[in-house]
Write a protein that holds these residues in place. Structure first.
Motif, PDB file in Angstrom:
ATOM      1  N   PHE A  38     -22.183 -43.725  29.418  1.00 17.11           N
ATOM      2  CA  PHE A  38     -22.752 -44.776  28.369  1.00 17.11           C
ATOM      3  C   PHE A  38     -21.703 -45.182  27.421  1.00 17.11           C
ATOM      4  O   PHE A  38     -21.296 -44.101  26.920  1.00 17.11           O
ATOM      5  CB  PHE A  38     -24.072 -44.700  28.222  1.00 17.11           C
ATOM      6  CG  PHE A  38     -25.126 -44.650  29.033  1.00 17.11           C
ATOM      7  CD1 PHE A  38     -25.836 -45.785  29.590  1.00 17.11           C
ATOM      8  CD2 PHE A  38     -25.346 -43.663  29.799  1.00 17.11           C
ATOM      9  CE1 PHE A  38     -26.861 -46.016  30.543  1.00 17.11           C
ATOM     10  CE2 PHE A  38     -26.643 -43.548  30.820  1.00 17.11           C
ATOM     11  CZ  PHE A  38     -26.952 -44.621  31.273  1.00 17.11           C
ATOM     12  N   GLU A  39     -21.323 -46.599  27.062  1.00 17.18           N
ATOM     13  CA  GLU A  39     -20.314 -46.583  25.995  1.00 17.18           C
ATOM     14  C   GLU A  39     -21.038 -45.999  24.436  1.00 17.18           C
ATOM     15  O   GLU A  39     -21.954 -46.232  24.445  1.00 17.18           O
ATOM     16  CB  GLU A  39     -20.185 -48.170  26.032  1.00 17.18           C
ATOM     17  CG  GLU A  39     -19.062 -48.558  25.157  1.00 17.18           C
ATOM     18  CD  GLU A  39     -18.597 -49.879  25.519  1.00 17.18           C
ATOM     19  OE1 GLU A  39     -17.235 -50.311  25.191  1.00 17.18           O
ATOM     20  OE2 GLU A  39     -19.385 -50.920  26.005  1.00 17.18           O
ATOM     21  N   TYR A  40     -20.259 -45.467  23.899  1.00 18.98           N
ATOM     22  CA  TYR A  40     -20.316 -45.023  22.506  1.00 18.98           C
ATOM     23  C   TYR A  40     -21.036 -43.679  22.615  1.00 18.98           C
ATOM     24  O   TYR A  40     -21.275 -43.049  21.377  1.00 18.98           O
ATOM     25  CB  TYR A  40     -21.100 -45.905  21.733  1.00 18.98           C
ATOM     26  CG  TYR A  40     -20.317 -47.157  21.339  1.00 18.98           C
ATOM     27  CD1 TYR A  40     -19.124 -47.285  20.518  1.00 18.98           C
ATOM     28  CD2 TYR A  40     -20.691 -48.294  21.849  1.00 18.98           C
ATOM     29  CE1 TYR A  40     -18.503 -48.086  20.249  1.00 18.98           C
ATOM     30  CE2 TYR A  40     -19.915 -49.460  21.463  1.00 18.98           C
ATOM     31  CZ  TYR A  40     -18.799 -49.380  20.677  1.00 18.98           C
ATOM     32  OH  TYR A  40     -18.095 -50.403  20.438  1.00 18.98           O
ATOM     33  N   GLN A  41     -21.464 -43.010  23.843  1.00 14.04           N
ATOM     34  CA  GLN A  41     -21.956 -41.830  23.866  1.00 14.04           C
ATOM     35  C   GLN A  41     -21.129 -40.496  23.160  1.00 14.04           C
ATOM     36  O   GLN A  41     -21.780 -39.758  22.377  1.00 14.04           O
ATOM     37  CB  GLN A  41     -22.645 -41.232  25.197  1.00 14.04           C
ATOM     38  CG  GLN A  41     -21.560 -41.214  26.347  1.00 14.04           C
ATOM     39  CD  GLN A  41     -22.081 -40.769  27.530  1.00 14.04           C
ATOM     40  OE1 GLN A  41     -23.185 -41.473  27.803  1.00 14.04           O
ATOM     41  NE2 GLN A  41     -21.616 -39.474  28.293  1.00 14.04           N
ATOM     42  N   ASP A  42     -19.963 -40.773  23.405  1.00 15.53           N
ATOM     43  CA  ASP A  42     -19.046 -39.626  22.733  1.00 15.53           C
ATOM     44  C   ASP A  42     -18.812 -39.905  21.383  1.00 15.53           C
ATOM     45  O   ASP A  42     -18.799 -38.824  20.518  1.00 15.53           O
ATOM     46  CB  ASP A  42     -17.590 -39.811  23.543  1.00 15.53           C
ATOM     47  CG  ASP A  42     -17.714 -39.441  24.951  1.00 15.53           C
ATOM     48  OD1 ASP A  42     -18.410 -38.723  25.432  1.00 15.53           O
ATOM     49  OD2 ASP A  42     -16.775 -39.713  25.757  1.00 15.53           O
ATOM     50  N   LYS A  45     -21.955 -38.548  19.605  1.00 16.94           N
ATOM     51  CA  LYS A  45     -21.918 -37.132  19.665  1.00 16.94           C
ATOM     52  C   LYS A  45     -21.082 -36.781  18.708  1.00 16.94           C
ATOM     53  O   LYS A  45     -21.381 -35.663  18.121  1.00 16.94           O
ATOM     54  CB  LYS A  45     -21.705 -36.780  21.266  1.00 16.94           C
ATOM     55  CG  LYS A  45     -21.570 -35.069  21.341  1.00 16.94           C
ATOM     56  CD  LYS A  45     -21.334 -34.815  22.780  1.00 16.94           C
ATOM     57  CE  LYS A  45     -21.476 -33.388  23.088  1.00 16.94           C
ATOM     58  NZ  LYS A  45     -20.854 -32.899  24.596  1.00 16.94           N
ATOM     59  N   ARG A  46     -19.918 -37.242  18.481  1.00 15.73           N
ATOM     60  CA  ARG A  46     -19.310 -36.493  17.561  1.00 15.73           C
ATOM     61  C   ARG A  46     -19.677 -36.891  16.174  1.00 15.73           C
ATOM     62  O   ARG A  46     -19.390 -36.114  14.968  1.00 15.73           O
ATOM     63  CB  ARG A  46     -17.573 -37.472  17.554  1.00 15.73           C
ATOM     64  CG  ARG A  46     -16.663 -37.016  16.457  1.00 15.73           C
ATOM     65  CD  ARG A  46     -15.354 -37.814  16.776  1.00 15.73           C
ATOM     66  NE  ARG A  46     -15.513 -39.252  16.756  1.00 15.73           N
ATOM     67  CZ  ARG A  46     -15.896 -40.027  15.834  1.00 15.73           C
ATOM     68  NH1 ARG A  46     -15.895 -39.636  14.586  1.00 15.73           N
ATOM     69  NH2 ARG A  46     -15.827 -41.200  15.760  1.00 15.73           N
ATOM     70  N   ASN A  52     -32.412 -41.059  16.774  1.00 20.17           N
ATOM     71  CA  ASN A  52     -32.638 -41.212  18.221  1.00 20.17           C
ATOM     72  C   ASN A  52     -31.860 -42.440  18.793  1.00 20.17           C
ATOM     73  O   ASN A  52     -31.553 -43.572  18.165  1.00 20.17           O
ATOM     74  CB  ASN A  52     -34.034 -41.521  18.639  1.00 20.17           C
ATOM     75  CG  ASN A  52     -35.007 -40.212  18.449  1.00 20.17           C
ATOM     76  OD1 ASN A  52     -34.396 -39.118  17.811  1.00 20.17           O
ATOM     77  ND2 ASN A  52     -36.213 -40.209  18.581  1.00 20.17           N
ATOM     78  N   ILE A  53     -31.213 -42.296  20.126  1.00 22.33           N
ATOM     79  CA  ILE A  53     -30.435 -43.140  20.784  1.00 22.33           C
ATOM     80  C   ILE A  53     -30.948 -43.417  21.916  1.00 22.33           C
ATOM     81  O   ILE A  53     -31.006 -42.570  22.822  1.00 22.33           O
ATOM     82  CB  ILE A  53     -28.917 -42.825  20.682  1.00 22.33           C
ATOM     83  CG1 ILE A  53     -28.456 -42.313  19.282  1.00 22.33           C
ATOM     84  CG2 ILE A  53     -28.074 -43.843  21.220  1.00 22.33           C
ATOM     85  CD1 ILE A  53     -27.187 -41.708  19.140  1.00 22.33           C
ATOM     86  N   LEU A  54     -31.190 -44.752  22.318  1.00 24.36           N
ATOM     87  CA  LEU A  54     -31.209 -45.133  23.779  1.00 24.36           C
ATOM     88  C   LEU A  54     -30.220 -45.937  24.082  1.00 24.36           C
ATOM     89  O   LEU A  54     -29.964 -47.077  23.495  1.00 24.36           O
ATOM     90  CB  LEU A  54     -32.425 -46.311  23.775  1.00 24.36           C
ATOM     91  CG  LEU A  54     -32.846 -46.774  25.115  1.00 24.36           C
ATOM     92  CD1 LEU A  54     -32.965 -45.758  26.114  1.00 24.36           C
ATOM     93  CD2 LEU A  54     -33.955 -48.017  24.760  1.00 24.36           C
ATOM     94  N   TYR A  55     -29.360 -45.374  25.171  1.00 22.83           N
ATOM     95  CA  TYR A  55     -28.282 -46.120  26.002  1.00 22.83           C
ATOM     96  C   TYR A  55     -28.706 -46.796  27.185  1.00 22.83           C
ATOM     97  O   TYR A  55     -29.555 -46.414  27.810  1.00 22.83           O
ATOM     98  CB  TYR A  55     -27.242 -44.980  26.228  1.00 22.83           C
ATOM     99  CG  TYR A  55     -26.533 -44.300  25.187  1.00 22.83           C
ATOM    100  CD1 TYR A  55     -25.315 -44.723  24.432  1.00 22.83           C
ATOM    101  CD2 TYR A  55     -27.047 -42.839  24.877  1.00 22.83           C
ATOM    102  CE1 TYR A  55     -24.903 -43.972  23.399  1.00 22.83           C
ATOM    103  CE2 TYR A  55     -26.461 -42.223  23.933  1.00 22.83           C
ATOM    104  CZ  TYR A  55     -25.262 -42.927  23.253  1.00 22.83           C
ATOM    105  OH  TYR A  55     -24.726 -41.901  21.901  1.00 22.83           O
ATOM    106  N   LEU A  56     -28.292 -48.136  27.049  1.00 23.53           N
ATOM    107  CA  LEU A  56     -28.536 -49.040  28.347  1.00 23.53           C
ATOM    108  C   LEU A  56     -27.297 -49.648  28.916  1.00 23.53           C
ATOM    109  O   LEU A  56     -26.339 -49.549  28.449  1.00 23.53           O
ATOM    110  CB  LEU A  56     -29.362 -50.316  27.888  1.00 23.53           C
ATOM    111  CG  LEU A  56     -30.790 -49.702  27.059  1.00 23.53           C
ATOM    112  CD1 LEU A  56     -31.273 -51.146  26.398  1.00 23.53           C
ATOM    113  CD2 LEU A  56     -31.881 -49.355  28.209  1.00 23.53           C
ATOM    114  N   GLY A 200     -13.713 -48.390  13.201  1.00 24.80           N
ATOM    115  CA  GLY A 200     -15.006 -48.248  12.230  1.00 24.80           C
ATOM    116  C   GLY A 200     -15.514 -46.924  12.209  1.00 24.80           C
ATOM    117  O   GLY A 200     -16.175 -46.559  11.391  1.00 24.80           O
ATOM    118  N   PHE A 201     -15.784 -46.508  13.666  1.00 26.83           N
ATOM    119  CA  PHE A 201     -16.495 -45.303  13.774  1.00 26.83           C
ATOM    120  C   PHE A 201     -15.717 -44.049  13.290  1.00 26.83           C
ATOM    121  O   PHE A 201     -16.134 -43.024  13.324  1.00 26.83           O
ATOM    122  CB  PHE A 201     -16.939 -45.258  15.287  1.00 26.83           C
ATOM    123  CG  PHE A 201     -17.802 -46.485  15.794  1.00 26.83           C
ATOM    124  CD1 PHE A 201     -19.169 -46.322  15.251  1.00 26.83           C
ATOM    125  CD2 PHE A 201     -17.415 -47.550  16.417  1.00 26.83           C
ATOM    126  CE1 PHE A 201     -20.141 -47.417  15.711  1.00 26.83           C
ATOM    127  CE2 PHE A 201     -18.280 -48.642  16.677  1.00 26.83           C
ATOM    128  CZ  PHE A 201     -19.634 -48.354  16.465  1.00 26.83           C
TER     129      PHE A 201
END
Length: 224
Positions: A38-42, A45-46, A52-56, A200-201
């Protein structure tokens, strides 16, 4: 409903803050080595934030900007949001549209939409910008444009990548990402220009926005 009506992944950190992250339509997340990612999961994680995160992820082909499951997904999200003090909806490109749409319907605290469409319509002609928007899977035409859905309580941060080509000379994909999409919503006092993109991340801009928006999951000792 105890599960969202879309492919998903939930990261439970026993937090009272929730991020709902909508994956874009980048083909790499739908087939090949990363089709289960899923986008942005890496990224998250960093960053290791206490949220809490819900990826869709979309479940239709062609993707229809998350507007084929509105009733079911809105009901699910509103239900789980009751357990949280602060909720962020975010996404990039088509995922950004998902974050604006559901952030509006669910009255999220914060929406971050990077290089995001805000309408499925050509902002010059008023016609649909792309043929896929007419897909039968889209149950309700009112979700094709985010403008009538913007609420008074959510803080929206939206941007589009700079392009030198005139809007009228762009293809459908270009029009859906042109700065006119931000301008389509800029008259709302709670819609703001997002000053960063994915960089920005890394440079701390996203964390600064979290702190400004009173999310406690942002590290208190972050220094730019």
């Amino acid at each position: 409903m105890n599960k969202p009506p879309l492919p998903h992944k939930f990261i439970d950190k026993q937090s009272n803050e929730l991020f709902v992250v909508f994956t874009s339509f980048n083909v790499n997340f739908y087939k090949g080595k990363r089709e289960n990612d899923f986008e942005y999961q890496d990224t998250f994680k960093r960053l290791s934030l206490d949220a809490n995160i819900l990826y869709l992820k979309e479940n239709s082909s062609p993707p229809v900007a998350y507007i084929n499951v509105v009733d079911e997904l809105t009901c699910y999200l509103k239900d789980i949001m009751k357990d949280y003090d602060k909720v962020l909806f975010m996404g990039n490109s088509g995922g950004g549209y998902g974050s604006i749409l559901y952030g509006s319907l669910c009255e999220a605290d914060l929406v971050v939409a990077i290089n995001s469409p805000t309408t499925s319509y050509d902002l010059d002609s008023g016609e649909l910008a792309a043929d896929w928007v007419t897909a039968d899977k889209i149950s309700d035409v009112k979700y094709r444009d985010a403008k009538p859905l913007i609420n008074d309580t959510t803080k929206y941060y939206i941007n589009n990548a700079p392009v030198k080509t005139e809007y009228s000379d762009l293809d459908a994909t270009g029009k859906l990402h042109h700065i006119k999409n931000y301008e389509h919503l800029q008259d709302f006092s709670n819609v703001h220009w997002l000053k960063f993109s994915n960089r920005g991340f890394v440079d701390g801009s996203f964390l600064d926005l979290l702190k400004e928006s009173e999310f406690k999951c942002s590290p208190s000792n972050w220094l730019r």
